[in-house]
Design a protein around this motif. Structure first.
Motif, mmCIF file in Angstrom:
data_model
loop_
_atom_site.group_PDB
_atom_site.id
_atom_site.type_symbol
_atom_site.label_atom_id
_atom_site.label_comp_id
_atom_site.label_asym_id
_atom_site.label_seq_id
_atom_site.Cartn_x
_atom_site.Cartn_y
_atom_site.Cartn_z
ATOM 1 N N THR A 1 -7.146 -2.764 2.836
ATOM 2 C CA THR A 1 -7.170 -1.324 2.564
ATOM 3 C C THR A 1 -6.411 -0.938 1.297
ATOM 4 N N PHE B 1 -7.589 2.174 -0.579
ATOM 5 C CA PHE B 1 -7.498 3.475 0.073
ATOM 6 C C PHE B 1 -6.159 4.146 -0.196
ATOM 7 N N SER C 1 -12.492 -1.723 -0.161
ATOM 8 C CA SER C 1 -11.691 -0.567 -0.558
ATOM 9 C C SER C 1 -11.420 -0.519 -2.056
ATOM 10 N N GLU D 1 0.817 -1.211 0.000
ATOM 11 C CA GLU D 1 0.000 0.000 0.000
ATOM 12 C C GLU D 1 0.853 1.265 0.000
#
Length: 355
Positions: free
Chosen positions: A150, A153, A174, A129
């Motif tokens: 996530t 995001f 997400s 991420e």
């Protein structure tokens, strides 16, 4: 395993000016070549039957922008190596036997293209991420059972996500926040459902969720708000009815539904072409069909909010979309209004629409 001498003989390097250097026995760097080595951009080690990655101490790892170690016998990638590739833009490790990616991959802040397809990955590290420049992620043909919760995001620059031929049961919620995503390929998995808030994927052009076979039986109504969608492939699933909202996809040019036990629209409608299919679904949205059941879904309620209401069959053009009384939602689907059409928000006490 190849001896070090053989590895050095076959290592291929390419500098910014396109000059290739093939070392014999050992890469000798003379003073006049120092500048070229400092500008080293591409390291090409593909297809060399490597069991490990040979590191030449004369190479400035921080100057490498592309590393190709595909089509080898690698089972892992050293944490220390990845952590030092600070300017890496392209990393290609496809067709190896890698079981996990190092957590240090999160240090690659400039990485734009990551290809890890054709390995033995069961998961992706959460640190991925941190690769916020990532534009293309190819993780096809692995053993992925899930993606980081996530991931959507953080990877806001991601334009292409390919995770076909894995064991994914669902896509994380997400995923619907990947507003720059243009291609989503999740075929040949075990998907039970898709995220409900697909309307946030305002730039999505290609969606392929085919061949999830006995698992995927429902497509969310929010698919009708993917205003940029050009290709939709839901073939070879267990879908019995297409969402009526598909009739509102103005840019849709290709719709693949074969291999499903479809009842609505009926087969004779599909035989007349895509524009007839979209008109059929659009008619059902507007209650033009006497056999249409009463709308219970949120998209039907959207019609009551004047977004799709007041339209007769004669008002629908051959594309099944342009309507004189239609109020465009293109502006409302911008990032500024992201999530505005979520069922939870749409029908909350503080609704964005007047009744």
């Amino acid at each position: 395993m190849m001896c070090e001498e053989q590895q050095q003989q076959q290592m291929r390097f390419e500098t910014r000016d396109g000059r290739k250097m093939n070392g014999k026995n050992q890469i000798k760097v003379e003073e006049e070549e120092d500048e070229a080595m400092n500008q080293l951009e591409i390291v090409d080690l593909r297809g060399m039957n490597l069991d490990s990655i040979p590191i030449n101490p004369t190479i400035n790892l921080a100057a490498i922008c592309k590393l190709d170690i595909s089509n080898n016998n690698l089972q892992s990638i050293p944490e220390s190596l990845i952590a030092r590739l600070l300017n890496l833009v392209v990393l290609d490790v496809h067709s190896n036997q890698i079981k996990f990616l190092p957590n240090s991959i999160g240090c690659l802040s400039k990485l734009k293209n990551l290809n890890v397809s054709g390995n033995l990955l069961q998961s992706l590290p959460r640190t991925i991420e941190n690769c916020r420049s990532l534009e293309e992620l190819n993780a096809n043909f692995n053993k992925l059972s899930q993606l980081p919760d996530t991931i959507g995001f953080e990877l806001l620059n991601l334009q292409r996500l390919s995770v076909n031929s894995n064991k994914l049961i669902f896509l994380p919620h997400s995923t619907s926040h990947l507003t720059n995503l243009r291609v989503l390929d999740a075929r040949l998995n075990c998907l039970r459902s898709l995220p409900q808030d697909l309307e946030n994927l305002i730039n999505l052009q290609v969606l392929n969720v085919s061949q999830n076979f006995q698992y995927l039986s429902v497509i969310p109504y929010s698919i009708g708000l993917l205003l940029s969608l050009v290709e939709l492939d839901v073939s070879y699933n267990k879908i019995t009815a297409l969402p009526e909202s598909i009739g509102c996809l103005k840019k849709l040019q290709k719709l693949s539904v074969e291999g499903n036990p479809l009842v609505s629209p009926p087969l004779e409608v599909f035989e007349q072409g895509l524009h007839v299919v979209k008109q059929y679904l659009c008619d059902k949205i507007n209650g033009s069909s006497k056999t249409s059941p009463k709308k219970k879904g949120w998209f039907g309620r959207l019609g009551k909010c004047t977004t799709f209401n007041g339209v007769n069959v004669r008002d629908v053009d051959r594309e099944g979309y342009i309507m004189p009384n239609y109020r465009s939602i293109d502006g409302l689907a911008s990032p500024r209004y992201m999530g505005m059409f979520s069922p939870r928000r749409l029908f909350s006490p503080k609704s964005y629409f007047s009744r």
